[in-house]
Scaffold this motif. Structure first.
Motif: not given
Length: 283
Positions: A216-221
């Motif tokens: 997954s992604g979405h958060t940009h960390g």
């Protein structure tokens, strides 16, 4: 499916005040961080992991998968960082490339130049993608462009057997789309090796009852990480505690990539963009 839902939303005035305070904090910390060289919006980190994928056939041991996520092609993410990510991905000579969404910031017209930037990637098992929340202004246009120009096979609540015994499944975004994991997984044998693509990490809840790897992604960390201050979570993740890296959810393992681009503001602090290589291992 129990995806994250928003609750106890602040009043609009409080919301505006909270955002204003956040950006004022960002401005102050950024000024200090610039003097220390900590701001890193365009310093790409190449990250690699060896992972055990349950049920992976021994013939596929060592198969290389690159994940590219959240490029946000647009005014806040220069093409140079996307080119650097593609260049690194190509250098790894992956067998498969997976794209986990947010190809544009908001404008669907940015999909074409992004798709053209993928040109150097020619993995033998192809490229597979899903949509992110930013891609839903004109989702059909985004899908068509990535398919026609870059040859990406887009999964919208669907699955694909990319090699004998290895399946990739992808769902619609859990915040802006209409995810249907039952439809997505209906053709996948129960004993198959499974890579599960979900733009928003909360989608791992769809597959926590089966051994698999979810990407997954979405958060940009968090994108802007200040020591001692809790990272900022994007919308659609209320009640979900993980913001990057590896996590375990019952039988599923989840990896959240920090992604490539920026959104809201062109700053990354203590949170460099990443391009990620996974080397799959059989038991």
């Amino acid at each position: 499916m129990n995806f994250a839902k928003q609750s106890n939303s602040p009043t609009p005035s409080r919301h505006v005040a909270t955002r204003r305070g956040f950006f004022q904090l960002c401005a102050g910390v950024t000024a200090a961080a610039l003097s220390e060289g900590l701001v890193e919006p365009f310093t790409l980190e190449a990250v690699s992991h060896e992972i055990l994928l349950p049920n992976l056939p021994s013939a596929l041991d060592g198969l290389k998968v690159v994940q590219l996520t959240d490029p946000h092609r647009g005014e806040l993410t220069p093409d140079s960082i996307i080119r650097a990510a593609v260049r690194q991905a190509a250098a790894w000579q992956p067998d498969l490339v997976v794209l986990t969404g947010d190809y544009v910031r908001w404008d669907a017209a940015d999909t074409l130049p992004f798709a053209q930037l993928l040109g150097p990637l020619t993995p033998r098992l192809g490229m597979i993608g899903i949509l992110g929340n930013h891609d839903y202004e004109y989702p059909n246009r985004v899908v068509r462009t990535l398919t026609d120009v870059a040859g990406v096979q887009m999964l919208r609540n669907a699955s694909l057997e990319v090699a004998s015994g290895l399946w990739v499944s992808g769902i619609e975004d859990t915040w802006k789309g209409i995810p249907d994991p039952a439809v997505a997984l209906q053709s996948v044998p129960g004993d198959a090796a499974l890579l599960f693509l979900t733009h928003n990490p909360v989608g791992v809840r769809c597959v926590q009852d089966r051994p698999c790897i979810a990407l997954s992604g979405h958060t940009h960390g968090g994108q802007f990480r200040v020591p001692g201050i809790a990272p900022h979570f994007p919308p659609g993740m209320e009640g979900f505690a993980q913001i990057d890296g590896w996590g375990t959810y019952d039988k599923a393992r989840l990896y959240i990539s920090r992604g490539i681009g920026c959104t809201a503001y062109p700053i990354r602090l203590n949170c460099p963009p990443e391009i990620t290589l996974f080397t799959l291992r059989a038991a």
